[in-house]
Scaffold this motif. Structure first.
Motif, short mmCIF file in Angstrom:
data_model
loop_
_atom_site.label_atom_id
_atom_site.label_comp_id
_atom_site.label_asym_id
_atom_site.label_seq_id
_atom_site.Cartn_x
_atom_site.Cartn_y
_atom_site.Cartn_z
N SER A 55 0.68 -1.31 0.15
CA SER A 55 0.04 -0.20 -0.20
C SER A 55 0.95 1.16 0.11
CB SER A 55 -1.01 0.04 1.35
OG SER A 55 -0.05 0.05 2.40
N LEU A 56 0.29 2.30 -0.52
CA LEU A 56 0.97 3.73 -0.34
C LEU A 56 1.45 3.98 1.09
CD1 LEU A 56 1.64 6.35 -1.51
CD2 LEU A 56 -0.37 7.00 -1.11
N GLN A 57 0.68 3.58 1.92
CA GLN A 57 0.91 3.91 3.24
C GLN A 57 2.12 3.12 3.95
OE1 GLN A 57 -0.35 6.76 4.68
NE2 GLN A 57 -1.65 6.73 2.92
N GLU A 58 2.05 1.89 3.65
CA GLU A 58 3.40 1.01 3.76
C GLU A 58 4.62 1.73 3.39
OE1 GLU A 58 3.03 -3.57 3.51
OE2 GLU A 58 1.17 -2.79 2.36
N TYR A 59 4.47 2.51 1.99
CA TYR A 59 5.83 2.70 1.42
C TYR A 59 6.00 4.04 2.34
CZ TYR A 59 8.63 5.69 -1.29
OH TYR A 59 9.41 6.63 -1.99
N LEU A 60 5.05 4.87 2.69
CA LEU A 60 5.35 6.15 3.32
C LEU A 60 5.93 5.78 4.69
CD1 LEU A 60 2.24 8.19 2.60
CD2 LEU A 60 4.43 8.10 1.27
N GLN A 61 5.47 4.73 5.43
CA GLN A 61 6.19 4.33 6.76
C GLN A 61 7.61 3.71 6.79
OE1 GLN A 61 3.64 1.37 8.73
NE2 GLN A 61 4.72 1.69 10.70
N ALA A 62 7.84 3.21 5.56
CA ALA A 62 9.02 2.59 5.22
C ALA A 62 10.03 3.67 5.26
CB ALA A 62 9.22 1.48 4.19
N ASN A 85 -15.04 3.08 -10.66
CA ASN A 85 -13.99 2.43 -9.41
C ASN A 85 -14.86 1.45 -8.64
OD1 ASN A 85 -11.95 5.26 -9.31
ND2 ASN A 85 -11.95 3.84 -10.88
N TYR A 86 -16.08 1.66 -8.27
CA TYR A 86 -16.59 0.89 -7.49
C TYR A 86 -16.93 -0.57 -7.84
CZ TYR A 86 -20.64 -0.82 -4.27
OH TYR A 86 -21.41 -1.30 -3.51
N ALA A 87 -16.91 -0.75 -8.99
CA ALA A 87 -16.94 -2.14 -9.63
C ALA A 87 -15.53 -2.90 -9.55
CB ALA A 87 -17.46 -2.00 -10.95
N LEU A 88 -14.64 -2.37 -8.98
CA LEU A 88 -13.51 -2.94 -8.67
C LEU A 88 -13.50 -3.85 -7.20
CD1 LEU A 88 -10.95 -0.13 -9.75
CD2 LEU A 88 -11.85 -2.04 -11.30
N LEU A 89 -14.32 -3.33 -6.43
CA LEU A 89 -14.51 -3.62 -5.13
C LEU A 89 -14.22 -5.26 -4.85
CD1 LEU A 89 -14.35 -3.05 -1.89
CD2 LEU A 89 -16.86 -2.70 -2.24
N PRO A 90 -15.16 -6.01 -5.71
CA PRO A 90 -15.22 -7.40 -5.45
C PRO A 90 -13.59 -7.89 -5.94
CG PRO A 90 -17.01 -6.82 -6.48
CD PRO A 90 -16.15 -5.59 -6.62
N VAL A 91 -13.14 -7.35 -6.96
CA VAL A 91 -11.81 -7.80 -7.33
C VAL A 91 -10.62 -7.61 -6.45
CG1 VAL A 91 -9.87 -7.67 -9.18
CG2 VAL A 91 -12.40 -7.33 -9.69
N LEU A 92 -10.77 -6.47 -5.85
CA LEU A 92 -9.85 -6.00 -4.86
C LEU A 92 -9.87 -6.86 -3.49
CD1 LEU A 92 -10.08 -2.22 -5.00
CD2 LEU A 92 -8.16 -3.47 -5.94
N GLN A 93 -11.03 -7.40 -3.09
CA GLN A 93 -11.42 -8.21 -2.11
C GLN A 93 -10.92 -9.41 -2.18
OE1 GLN A 93 -15.64 -7.28 -1.77
NE2 GLN A 93 -15.39 -5.93 0.20
N ARG A 94 -11.24 -10.10 -3.38
CA ARG A 94 -10.88 -11.55 -3.82
C ARG A 94 -9.37 -11.61 -3.88
NH1 ARG A 94 -14.36 -11.60 -7.32
NH2 ARG A 94 -13.09 -11.36 -9.16
N LEU A 95 -8.73 -10.44 -4.47
CA LEU A 95 -7.34 -10.77 -4.82
C LEU A 95 -6.40 -10.25 -3.65
CD1 LEU A 95 -7.00 -9.71 -8.55
CD2 LEU A 95 -6.82 -12.27 -7.72
N GLU A 96 -7.12 -9.60 -2.52
CA GLU A 96 -6.58 -8.99 -1.39
C GLU A 96 -5.46 -7.89 -2.16
OE1 GLU A 96 -5.15 -12.57 0.72
OE2 GLU A 96 -7.06 -12.02 2.02
N ILE A 97 -5.97 -6.83 -2.91
CA ILE A 97 -4.92 -5.89 -3.45
C ILE A 97 -5.25 -4.66 -2.86
CG2 ILE A 97 -4.47 -4.76 -5.59
CD1 ILE A 97 -3.52 -7.41 -5.82
N PRO A 98 -4.05 -4.03 -2.17
CA PRO A 98 -4.27 -2.70 -1.57
C PRO A 98 -4.17 -1.63 -2.71
CG PRO A 98 -2.06 -3.27 -1.20
CD PRO A 98 -2.87 -4.82 -1.73
N ILE A 99 -5.02 -0.69 -2.97
CA ILE A 99 -4.92 0.49 -3.86
C ILE A 99 -5.33 1.71 -3.18
CG2 ILE A 99 -5.59 -0.95 -5.61
CD1 ILE A 99 -8.32 0.64 -5.93
#
Length: 293
Positions: A55-62, A85-99
């Motif tokens: 995630s972006l926040q992981e990078y900033l913390q690093a 962008n709302y239609a991406l929600l099931p894809v993000l949940q299934r693949l566990e992708i942070p955006i």
């Protein structure tokens, strides 16, 4: 012609070699906008297989703690907050992708339009409109029936319900209020766009806003200073390139993937090879600029 180039760079092994050597020790940030769910399924699956998505926040913390990041670290971002962008929600949940999605605070949750997507009639004028002062741009847009605060019959941006539902898997950040070209704004306009967007997103949605994406990738030193004063800790450009733990957090670089429709296109653009070739041939019109004041 572009498809031929993508295929040549992929099947020659050039894109693979670039990814596994030049890109390997860098942090890459990708930019998407309005990608369809089917494309997202294919693109995110490919990226998850070949990169370490953080995630972006992981990078900033690093960066702040000087912590180590995995090889081929990749951050996925979307600009604007398009309704699709709302239609991406099931894809993000299934693949566990942070955006991260950067929202235009005064367009999301309304029936207002993105000025650059208002009508087919005005599309040929978009690039020339970007070069005008903010006030002149808004005057010209009136001739196409566009008003910055006008509510239209169709919705172009995410609504409140969708944003709140997506907050469990999406990091929402600021993309100003109305998506102006910041260096073309006077000081009062720029201050409103940078500061008020942060406050409105925090108050309306309970978000923690620490990052600003400069609209169109245009920014000035004045805009960076305003963002710092407003309490942002990071500013993201569309300047092509990689990032590291030593990068200037207010001039982070991204590769524009332009909602890639084929694996060949995604592979070549995600590794950065396409941008290198393109910018050798054509200098981009966006980037760091002097402000009006």
């Amino acid at each position: 012609m572009s498809n031929i180039i993508y295929k040549a760079l992929r099947y020659s092994g050039a894109a693979w070699l670039w990814r596994e050597t030049v890109q390997r020790g860098k942090v890459t940030i990708l930019l998407f906008h309005d990608m369809e769910a089917d494309d997202a399924e294919r693109n995110f699956t490919y990226l998850k297989r070949h990169y370490n998505i953080i995630s972006l926040q992981e990078y900033l913390q690093a960066v702040q703690t000087k912590s180590r990041l995995p090889r081929k670290a990749l951050v996925i971002t979307f600009d604007d907050g398009h309704a699709s962008n709302y239609a991406l929600l099931p894809v993000l949940q299934r693949l566990e992708i942070p955006i991260t999605i950067f929202l235009c605070s005064e367009i999301v949750g309304t029936q207002r339009h993105f000025w650059f997507r208002h009508s087919e009639e005005m599309k040929p004028q978009v690039e020339s409109l970007k070069r005008l002062t903010n006030q002149e741009r808004l005057r010209r847009l009136q001739t196409y029936g566009f008003g910055q605060e006008t509510e239209y019959s169709d919705r172009q941006a995410l609504n409140d319900k969708e944003i709140k539902e997506m907050t469990s898997v999406v990091d929402f950040q600021s993309h100003t209020c109305f998506h102006p070209i910041l260096p073309q704004c006077n000081e009062t306009e720029a201050r409103h766009e940078i500061i008020d967007s942060k406050h409105h997103l925090e108050e309306r949605y309970g978000l923690e806003i620490n990052t600003l994406s400069y609209p169109n990738g245009d920014y000035s030193m004045r805009d960076i200073q305003m963002a710092q004063e407003a309490g942002y800790t990071c500013g993201i450009t569309v300047d092509s390139g990689y990032n590291s733990l030593r990068s200037d957090l207010f001039q982070l670089k991204r590769f524009s993937v332009n909602d890639a429709h084929t694996t060949e296109e995604l592979m070549v653009k995600a590794c950065g090879l396409y941008a290198l070739i393109k910018h050798k041939l054509h200098k981009p019109s966006y980037g760091f600029k002097p402000s009006l004041q």
